[in-house]
Write an enzyme that holds these catalytic residues in place. Structure first.
Site, PDB file in Angstrom:
ATOM      1  CG  LEU A  14     -90.722 -84.118  58.955  1.00  0.00           C
ATOM      2  CD1 LEU A  14     -92.166 -84.106  59.439  1.00  0.00           C
ATOM      3  CD2 LEU A  14     -90.508 -85.289  58.009  1.00  0.00           C
ATOM      4  CE  LYS A  16     -91.136 -78.215  62.597  1.00  0.00           C
ATOM      5  NZ  LYS A  16     -90.642 -77.344  63.659  1.00  0.00           N
ATOM      6  N   GLY A  17     -89.131 -75.519  58.074  1.00  0.00           N
ATOM      7  CA  GLY A  17     -88.704 -74.155  57.756  1.00  0.00           C
ATOM      8  C   GLY A  17     -89.023 -73.800  56.309  1.00  0.00           C
ATOM      9  CB  ILE A  18     -88.441 -75.614  53.114  1.00  0.00           C
ATOM     10  CG1 ILE A  18     -86.916 -75.695  53.280  1.00  0.00           C
ATOM     11  CG2 ILE A  18     -88.818 -75.423  51.653  1.00  0.00           C
ATOM     12  CD1 ILE A  18     -86.164 -74.455  52.861  1.00  0.00           C
ATOM     13  CD  GLN A 191    -104.718 -92.582  61.517  1.00  0.00           C
ATOM     14  OE1 GLN A 191    -105.235 -93.073  62.513  1.00  0.00           O
ATOM     15  NE2 GLN A 191    -104.632 -93.234  60.376  1.00  0.00           N
ATOM     16  CB  CYS A 379     -65.436 -63.829  56.580  1.00  0.00           C
ATOM     17  SG  CYS A 379     -65.368 -62.999  58.173  1.00  0.00           S
ATOM     18  CG  HIS A 502     -70.017 -63.509  56.221  1.00  0.00           C
ATOM     19  ND1 HIS A 502     -69.504 -64.766  55.988  1.00  0.00           N
ATOM     20  CD2 HIS A 502     -69.451 -63.071  57.362  1.00  0.00           C
ATOM     21  CE1 HIS A 502     -68.671 -65.080  56.967  1.00  0.00           C
ATOM     22  NE2 HIS A 502     -68.620 -64.067  57.813  1.00  0.00           N
ATOM     23  CD  GLU A 504     -71.648 -65.665  53.212  1.00  0.00           C
ATOM     24  OE1 GLU A 504     -71.074 -64.775  52.549  1.00  0.00           O
ATOM     25  OE2 GLU A 504     -71.120 -66.219  54.200  1.00  0.00           O
TER      26      GLU A 504
HETATM   27  N1  GLN Z   1     -62.129 -66.134  62.412  1.00  0.00           N
HETATM   28  C1  GLN Z   1     -62.082 -64.913  61.686  1.00  0.00           C
HETATM   29  C2  GLN Z   1     -62.362 -63.709  62.567  1.00  0.00           C
HETATM   30  O1  GLN Z   1     -62.881 -63.851  63.640  1.00  0.00           O
HETATM   31  C3  GLN Z   1     -63.027 -64.949  60.500  1.00  0.00           C
HETATM   32  C4  GLN Z   1     -64.467 -65.067  60.884  1.00  0.00           C
HETATM   33  C5  GLN Z   1     -65.342 -65.517  59.759  1.00  0.00           C
HETATM   34  O2  GLN Z   1     -64.878 -66.041  58.751  1.00  0.00           O
HETATM   35  N2  GLN Z   1     -66.636 -65.388  59.918  1.00  0.00           N
HETATM   36  O3  GLN Z   1     -62.078 -62.599  62.205  1.00  0.00           O
END
Ligand code: GLN
Length: 525
Positions: A14, A16-18, A191, A379, A502, A504
């Site tokens: 639903l 809930k997190g947002i 309800q 990555c 990462h 992101e």
């Molecule tokens: N599989 C790759 C590693 O273990 C890349 C991991 C990833 O993209 N998060 O290094």
């Protein structure tokens, strides 16, 4: 400490997190320091071992915690950094209780769910919220009221309710108001789920009603009457075109005033940050398209943070970033289809594990490199960029990662000091690590300095043996952590940037991640 417990009824999914994150945001907008905890009633210790197919993205925290994706929503909505303690699972709670039992901490008593497990839950909640230094802690109880798994947690918060002052702990219940075939808004499921909640000794203070359309005054009155809350405490949470509009929607419903009254607190200092952000978002009239070539292409939830990071960068540039998720395996089956990438303004290859789809991703990276299309690799997206370069520029035709194949040229490999990892198949490099950046590189320009700290989740690394050879042909490793390569870029290319980390996970609305921002800018050009 003020606690706001968010529970969910009727069904999962639903939002809930947002809702929890949005409640946090509207209180943060009033000047409060807000933190959040997610309770996941599964037996797993953390989300690290869970398949994205089942649970969506594994979000990575600064301390290396691999957690539920809702913690990503909290971090983004509240602009905070959480720790692994903010994701409490049944597995963790039981593990601690059993360890204590083995140590003899329970002094010969029979160890039971009540009080031992519930005490452990309460202790964790109180310790984490206190340690965060926040004034308000939002606690989202995962799952749906009535699930066997969530019982001990609901019992624990029920006990907290009687232990804390009335004004220090309140309950928000998220339910669904479906439409019947005539389009009438139905309150029965709400309800019923409130009845279920009450049978556990919990009475909601506010009800957030999820509905396709705005919940009508009549529907609200009915819910108020049956569920014993004031009409002003029934909030219409109808579908919004973007999750970032949800806090505003709740604010318009008067939720922050109601919650503050209940919690006996008054607003401190109003922040217009969110308002400005969504105004900017609403005024966007340009659009670019980027191709994200991945494995779980059909599952939006598997890469939430990437979608969000693209959005943050887009808002900053006044441009909507439409991401088309393309299945890498399609390119393996039909390599000539790769030409469809020509119509995109940018190409992104996200992280991943295992060999499936990797050859398709390599085709996409080659296409980006050869056609001077902006490329962002994350990555695995960096590792594959290095492999592609080694194969097609250096001529090491069987170059690969030792994760993916047996090869003469493991340009991506496990570093010698980590040989044990290969044998145990275990630990990854997780969470915050620093990288030192090469002066004058794209990396140092993007990050505005000579170091960065970003979050990691990987086992394999660029093999140091090949660095000289690769760099001599024009791919540069411009970010390093000792002998680990953190960034690979191609300076001669329009925009070719890839990272072992990462970025992101650290992107925020209003504070886009530098590589994403630069990627989107390059794509717009
Ligand atoms: N599989 C790759 C590693 O273990 C890349 C991991 C990833 O993209 N998060 O290094």
């Amino acid at each position: 400490m003020k606690y706001i417990i968010v529970t969910g009824g009727v069904m999962s999914g639903l939002g809930k997190g947002i809702t929890a994150a949005s409640i946090g945001r509207i209180l943060k907008n009033k000047g409060f320091n807000v933190t959040a905890i997610k309770i996941d009633p599964y037996i797993n210790i953390d989300a690290g071992t869970m398949s994205p197919y089942q649970h969506g993205e594994v979000f990575v925290l600064k301390d290396g915690g691999e957690v539920d994706l809702d913690l990503g929503n909290y971090e983004r909505f509240l602009d905070i950094e959480l720790t692994r303690q903010h994701n409490i699972t049944t597995g963790q709670v039981y593990q601690t209780v059993i360890e204590k039992e083995r140590r003899g901490d329970y002094l010969g008593k029979t160890v039971q769910i009540i009080p031992h497990v519930t005490n452990e839950i309460k202790e964790r909640i109180r310790k984490v919220s206190k340690k965060s230094g926040a004034e308000i802690c939002i606690i989202e109880v995962g799952g749906t009221v009535g699930d066997i798994e969530s019982m001990p947690f609901l019992e624990a918060v029920r006990q907290m309710h009687s232990e804390e002052k009335e004004e220090d702990i309140i309950f928000v219940h998220v339910t669904l108001v479906p439409l019947d075939t005539q389009g009438e808004q139905k309150t029965k499921p709400t309800q019923h789920s409130v009845k279920e909640l009450r049978s556990l000794g919990l009475q909601p203070d506010a009800i957030v009603a999820r509905c396709k359309e705005p919940v009508l005054p009549d529907t609200k009155s009915k819910i108020a009457l049956f569920c014993d809350v004031p009409v002003s405490a029934v909030v219409s949470a109808h579908d919004a075109s973007d999750i970032y509009y949800v806090p505003t929607l709740m604010e318009k419903e008067g939720l922050s005033d109601y919650l503050m009254k209940k919690l006996n607190i008054t607003e401190k200092e109003i922040s217009h940050f969110w308002e400005t952000l969504i105004k900017k978002m609403a005024s966007i009239d340009k659009e670019i398209r980027v191709a994200v070539v991945g494995k779980y292409a059909h599952l939006g939830d598997s890469y939430i943070s990437i979608n969000e990071a693209l959005k943050h960068a887009g808002i900053e540039c006044g441009c909507r970033v439409k991401a088309d998720w393309l299945d890498a395996e399609e390119f393996e089956r039909n390599p000539s289809d790769i030409d469809i990438l020509r119509k995109y303004n940018g190409i992104l290859v996200p992280g991943g594990f295992g060999v499936r789809g990797t050859e398709g991703k390599i085709l996409a990276i080659r296409f980006a490199r050869e056609n001077n299309i902006p490329y962002l690799g994350l990555c695995l997206g960096m590792q594959l960029a290095v492999i592609e370069f080694a194969r097609n520029v250096l001529g090491l035709t069987d170059a690969n990662s030792s994760e993916l194949a047996e090869t003469q040229h493991p340009v991506i490999d496990i570093l010698p000091e980590q040989e044990n990892i290969r044998n145990m198949g275990g630990t990854m490099r997780l969470g915050n690590c620093e990288a030192v950046l090469v002066e004058g590189s794209l990396a140092s320009k993007l990050y505005g300095g000579n170091t960065l700290i970003e979050r990691h989740r990987h086992r394999y690394e660029v093999n140091p043996k090949y660095i000289k050879q690769i760099e001599s042909k024009g791919m540069k490793f411009t970010g390093r952590n000792d002998h680990r390569m953190e960034i690979a870029e191609i300076p001669d290319h329009k925009f070719f940037f890839s990272s072992q980390f990462h970025p992101e996970f650290k992107s925020r609305p209003g504070k886009p991640s530098p590589p994403f921002l630069a990627f989107v800018k390059a794509a717009i050009q």
